[in-house]
Scaffold this motif. Sequence first.
Motif, PDB file in Angstrom:
ATOM      1  N   PHE A 152       0.816  -1.220   0.000  1.00 29.69           N
ATOM      2  CA  PHE A 152       0.000   0.000   0.000  1.00 29.69           C
ATOM      3  C   PHE A 152       0.846   1.265   0.000  1.00 29.69           C
ATOM      4  O   PHE A 152       0.371   2.335   0.349  1.00 29.69           O
TER       5      PHE A 152
ATOM      6  N   GLU B 156       3.975   6.740  -3.289  1.00 30.87           N
ATOM      7  CA  GLU B 156       5.200   7.333  -3.803  1.00 30.87           C
ATOM      8  C   GLU B 156       5.477   8.607  -3.018  1.00 30.87           C
ATOM      9  O   GLU B 156       4.558   9.306  -2.605  1.00 30.87           O
TER      10      GLU B 156
ATOM     11  N   TYR C 146      -7.240  12.891   2.340  1.00 33.73           N
ATOM     12  CA  TYR C 146      -7.691  12.487   1.007  1.00 33.73           C
ATOM     13  C   TYR C 146      -8.971  13.210   0.584  1.00 33.73           C
ATOM     14  O   TYR C 146      -9.739  12.716  -0.241  1.00 33.73           O
TER      15      TYR C 146
ATOM     16  N   ASN D  89      -8.784  16.511  -0.476  1.00 29.96           N
ATOM     17  CA  ASN D  89      -8.331  17.754  -1.094  1.00 29.96           C
ATOM     18  C   ASN D  89      -8.861  17.839  -2.514  1.00 29.96           C
ATOM     19  O   ASN D  89      -8.464  17.060  -3.383  1.00 29.96           O
TER      20      ASN D  89
ATOM     21  N   PHE E  65       2.720  13.763 -11.006  1.00 32.23           N
ATOM     22  CA  PHE E  65       1.303  13.545 -10.653  1.00 32.23           C
ATOM     23  C   PHE E  65       1.025  13.933  -9.212  1.00 32.23           C
ATOM     24  O   PHE E  65      -0.114  14.105  -8.818  1.00 32.23           O
ATOM     25  N   LYS E  66       2.103  14.100  -8.434  1.00 35.94           N
ATOM     26  CA  LYS E  66       1.972  14.589  -7.060  1.00 35.94           C
ATOM     27  C   LYS E  66       3.350  15.044  -6.588  1.00 35.94           C
ATOM     28  O   LYS E  66       4.361  14.690  -7.213  1.00 35.94           O
TER      29      LYS E  66
HETATM   30  C1  UDX Z   1      -1.766   5.354  -4.161  1.00 36.20           C
HETATM   31  C2  UDX Z   1      -2.288   4.836  -2.809  1.00 36.20           C
HETATM   32  O1  UDX Z   1      -2.305   5.884  -1.843  1.00 36.20           O
HETATM   33  C3  UDX Z   1      -1.416   3.703  -2.314  1.00 36.20           C
HETATM   34  O2  UDX Z   1      -1.918   3.188  -1.100  1.00 36.20           O
HETATM   35  C4  UDX Z   1      -1.390   2.628  -3.373  1.00 36.20           C
HETATM   36  O3  UDX Z   1      -0.549   1.590  -2.967  1.00 36.20           O
HETATM   37  C5  UDX Z   1      -0.909   3.191  -4.708  1.00 36.20           C
HETATM   38  O4  UDX Z   1      -1.714   4.301  -5.091  1.00 36.20           O
HETATM   39  P1  UDX Z   1       0.187   7.003  -4.922  1.00 36.20           P
HETATM   40  O5  UDX Z   1      -0.218   6.723  -6.331  1.00 36.20           O
HETATM   41  O6  UDX Z   1       1.629   7.040  -4.572  1.00 36.20           O
HETATM   42  O7  UDX Z   1      -0.495   5.926  -3.940  1.00 36.20           O
HETATM   43  O8  UDX Z   1      -0.413   8.444  -4.575  1.00 36.20           O
HETATM   44  P2  UDX Z   1      -1.418   9.130  -3.564  1.00 36.20           P
HETATM   45  O9  UDX Z   1      -0.662   9.921  -2.578  1.00 36.20           O
HETATM   46  O10 UDX Z   1      -2.417   8.181  -3.033  1.00 36.20           O
HETATM   47  O11 UDX Z   1      -2.123  10.170  -4.561  1.00 36.20           O
HETATM   48  C6  UDX Z   1      -2.801   9.731  -5.742  1.00 36.20           C
HETATM   49  C7  UDX Z   1      -3.353  10.883  -6.518  1.00 36.20           C
HETATM   50  O12 UDX Z   1      -4.476  11.439  -5.849  1.00 36.20           O
HETATM   51  C8  UDX Z   1      -2.370  12.047  -6.738  1.00 36.20           C
HETATM   52  O13 UDX Z   1      -2.484  12.476  -8.075  1.00 36.20           O
HETATM   53  C9  UDX Z   1      -2.860  13.104  -5.761  1.00 36.20           C
HETATM   54  O14 UDX Z   1      -2.567  14.402  -6.223  1.00 36.20           O
HETATM   55  C10 UDX Z   1      -4.363  12.843  -5.763  1.00 36.20           C
HETATM   56  N1  UDX Z   1      -5.026  13.294  -4.529  1.00 36.20           N
HETATM   57  C11 UDX Z   1      -4.742  12.693  -3.333  1.00 36.20           C
HETATM   58  C12 UDX Z   1      -5.949  14.329  -4.569  1.00 36.20           C
HETATM   59  O15 UDX Z   1      -6.236  14.890  -5.634  1.00 36.20           O
HETATM   60  N2  UDX Z   1      -6.568  14.732  -3.403  1.00 36.20           N
HETATM   61  C13 UDX Z   1      -6.301  14.161  -2.202  1.00 36.20           C
HETATM   62  O16 UDX Z   1      -6.895  14.575  -1.198  1.00 36.20           O
HETATM   63  C14 UDX Z   1      -5.353  13.098  -2.164  1.00 36.20           C
END
Ligand code: UDX
Length: 439
Positions: free
Chosen positions: A153, A156, A256, A258, A329-330
């Motif tokens: 889980f 990144e 989560y 946002n 992407f983040k």
């Molecule tokens: C995600 C899961 O969190 C992780 O548990 C799984 O194993 C793989 O996928 P990750 O892809 O690294 O991890 O990124 P995460 O931090 O979850 O963000 C995913 C995307 O959602 C990003 O583009 C982020 O900008 C977006 N996001 C996240 C939002 O737009 N709003 C939020 O509140 C949170």
Amino acid sequence: MRLTVFGTGYLGATHAVCMAELGHDVLGVDIDADKIAALTRGQVPFHEPGLPEMLASNLASGRLGFTTSYREAADFADVHFLAVGTPQKKGEYAADLRHVHSVVDTLAPLLVESALVVGKSTVPVGTAAELRRRICATAPAGDAVELAWNPEFLREGHAVQDTLHPDRLVVGVDRDRPGRAERILRQVYAQSLREDTPFVLTDLATAELVKGAANAFLATKVSFINAVAEICEAAGADVTVLADALGHDARIGRRYLNAGLGFGGGCLPKDIRAFMARAGELGVDQALSFLREVDNINMRRRSKVVQLVTAACGGSLLGVNVAVLGAAFKPESDDVRDSPALNVAGMMQLHGATVTVYDPEATANSRRVFPTLDYATSTSEACDNADAILIATEWNEFRALRPEDLAALVRSRSIVDARNCLDPAQWRDAGWTYRGMGR
Ligand code: UDX
């Protein structure tokens, strides 16, 4: 313990390094000789805070090595983690399992004694049972090779912390032949278990589904707040305050929630699609049809940002200069797979804008995907003569920007904050036109 990890991408490289950090002797395996050579030299082929230092210290201690040889790996250990990628199939929603199959089909014939194969990759439910049959049929050790599923889980940008101190450990075992899998994995993760990390023991199918369900839930949470942001836009309300208010309800929680440009990356988008595809194969496609809407809401946010920038430029993008701050992407990642930021940059270019992108870490990867965009090496270079600035990824250095840092550089004081990471009052008070998402 002696362990191998097959696949040295984000998941596998992090897992290999962190298992060595926990004190195990680890061999990372990949068919990509360049990746193995880089890791052996102590170079992490992607941006992940804390990982390069940990790679170096574990290489130096001799607990960690890398190889392209499956035979060496099979001889090295009797616990083998599978951590290869499962991308989306071209032109389909389903996951492409060719890398998982290729590892298993190459490794199994080399397993001459009892061994444990532990899947970590995100796979459609039912894959583990099929792999177990494949392995037992082709391994010389036959039934003495066990298979367990232990989904990962990690996020990144927080991969080291998430691997060393996970929220929970999920282990799926073959309920008909329990064997040694649980005992071995409790030993592998002994340090986490001493920290009272919950250990969820279940069957193979449930373990596979936990991962799909977790990512579907997270994607739904982001799209939920983005749908509410659309209503806030229509009603003149502020989604950030609304999210804070919702978050005080412990049943909902603030994390989560946002609103902004939505989710992207190598996991969430393809995992919800693979989850839907598998539901269809199982004859229960209706159960997950709402995820189509989750996907739609998410993609609509990208078009919305293009509209906001167009409005910021007076109604047309033709011939204007747009500075895009952020391409990953983040934040804390150089990953541009399905990056909303780059997607929007590309769309604005199609509409006639000159788009200059700056990202602290993701420029090299962005260039490969979108070679026709202009890339700057600093915020000020990107913003030079800009008609509008777009914050597309909320890196700390963009959160910390002040209106006076940019005022003298731009042609027009207009900023679109697609991640709702700036204080609107600060920018408006300084004479800027500020546009956020749902606020
Ligand atoms: C995600 C899961 O969190 C992780 O548990 C799984 O194993 C793989 O996928 P990750 O892809 O690294 O991890 O990124 P995460 O931090 O979850 O963000 C995913 C995307 O959602 C990003 O583009 C982020 O900008 C977006 N996001 C996240 C939002 O737009 N709003 C939020 O509140 C949170």
